[in-house]
Write a protein that holds these residues in place. Structure first.
Motif, short mmCIF file in Angstrom:
data_model
loop_
_atom_site.label_atom_id
_atom_site.label_comp_id
_atom_site.label_asym_id
_atom_site.label_seq_id
_atom_site.Cartn_x
_atom_site.Cartn_y
_atom_site.Cartn_z
N GLY A 162 0.81 -1.21 0.00
CA GLY A 162 0.00 0.00 0.00
C GLY A 162 0.84 1.26 0.00
N LEU B 245 2.38 1.68 -3.47
CA LEU B 245 1.37 2.11 -4.43
C LEU B 245 1.00 3.58 -4.23
N HIS B 246 0.95 4.01 -2.97
CA HIS B 246 0.59 5.40 -2.67
C HIS B 246 1.63 6.38 -3.20
N ALA C 124 -3.60 1.51 -7.10
CA ALA C 124 -3.31 2.59 -6.16
C ALA C 124 -4.57 3.26 -5.64
N ALA D 156 -4.96 2.09 -2.13
CA ALA D 156 -3.72 1.90 -1.37
C ALA D 156 -3.91 2.16 0.12
N SER D 157 -4.78 3.09 0.48
CA SER D 157 -4.99 3.39 1.89
C SER D 157 -5.51 2.19 2.65
N ASP E 298 -4.64 8.68 -3.05
CA ASP E 298 -3.52 7.76 -3.23
C ASP E 298 -2.89 7.87 -4.61
#
Length: 296
Positions: free
Chosen positions: A5, A8-9, A22, A25-26, A224
């Motif tokens: 994550g 990706l963020h 993404a 991602a959070s 993200d």
């Protein structure tokens, strides 16, 4: 999963599958906290230490979405609403009722069709928001518009976009001219390369803006996405971040398990949000955003 994550963020992905991943991602970053708990229970101290560092990165990354910035403004208050009408099929009566109930002064709409414009007019939107700059389409999702309680001038439709992107100057009786933008870049699942180009073009438009401004948009991007965060590196701030409203998922709202991602946003320059929340609009696959804004 938490590390995935974080990667990706922070990645400025140029490959569509990674950019689409993404979007959530959070949620993946929350896995870092789960991993830390697991390692602590298992007494894997070295692994727990690594997981603890990762949790620190996650908290540093996510905290701005949940912690109010504590800014203060003493200027006049403006009610803002952003709504995607799903090819014009949304219940315009519900939209108009939300405008009335929440004392909305500026309404930005996406996926505005000619038929939706006619239905809004028949519902007497002009009684509460008498001024407008509209660029609807006969059908599909390309139409965009601005409705306002106050006069609009210097209207503009921007070239170089697949869907309609518009702006106008609103003459507020107490604050004077305020730029209002309504954006809707092409969804990245349909045309990823053009989405990247259009997001960069929107950033250029906002970077050139001086003075107070309000943006209502379906950016087809979450916090993200680097392309969205780039919009906030200058004068503009996300209204949701200012009040610590969290991730504010808005899409998809027509699924039993939704919404799960926040792709609708209100951005502000020389203004401070006091409240931001979402609202379901029957017939739309997006939740609307409502913001109470005080101008600086």
């Amino acid at each position: 999963m938490g590390a995935v994550g974080v990667v990706l963020h922070f990645g400025a992905w140029q490959w569509r599958p990674l950019a689409l991943l993404a979007s959530g991602a959070s949620y993946l970053m929350v896995g870092a906290i789960v991993g830390l708990v697991f390692f602590l229970i298992a007494r894997g101290w070295r692994s727990a230490g690594v997981a603890g560092v990762l949790v620190g990165v996650v908290l540093w990354t996510l905290a701005p979405a949940f912690v109010p910035e504590g800014r203060a403004a003493s200027g006049p208050e403006v009610g803002v609403m952003q709504s995607n009408l799903l090819f014009g099929q949304a219940d315009v009566g519900a939209v108009l009722q939300a405008v009335r109930d929440n004392r909305i002064d500026v309404l930005t709409v996406n996926e505005l069709t000619d038929a939706a414009v006619d239905r809004l007019a028949a519902a007497d939107i002009g009684a509460v928001l008498p001024y407008s700059y509209l660029q609807p389409t006969a059908d599909g999702g390309g139409g965009t518009g601005i409705y306002s309680r106050y006069p609009l001038r210097d209207t503009k439709k921007y070239d170089g976009f697949i869907l309609n992107q518009v702006s106008a100057t609103m003459d507020h009786p107490e604050r004077g001219p305020i730029a209002v933008f309504a954006f809707h870049p092409i969804p990245p699942p349909f045309n990823f390369a053009d989405w990247l180009v259009e997001m960069r073009r929107i950033r250029e438009i906002l970077d050139a803006q001086q003075g107070p401004a309000i943006v209502g948009a379906d950016f087809n991007a979450t916090r993200d996405h680097a392309a969205y965060r780039d919009l906030l590196r200058g004068r503009f701030a996300a209204a949701a971040d200012q009040v610590g409203a969290g991730l504010l998922p808005t899409f998809p709202n027509d699924r039993r398990w939704g919404p799960i991602i926040g792709i609708d946003h209100v951005l502000l320059a020389d203004a401070t949000a006091q409240e931001v929340r979402t609202l379901s609009v029957p017939g739309s696959d997006h939740r609307a955003l409502i913001a109470r804004v005080r101008l600086n």
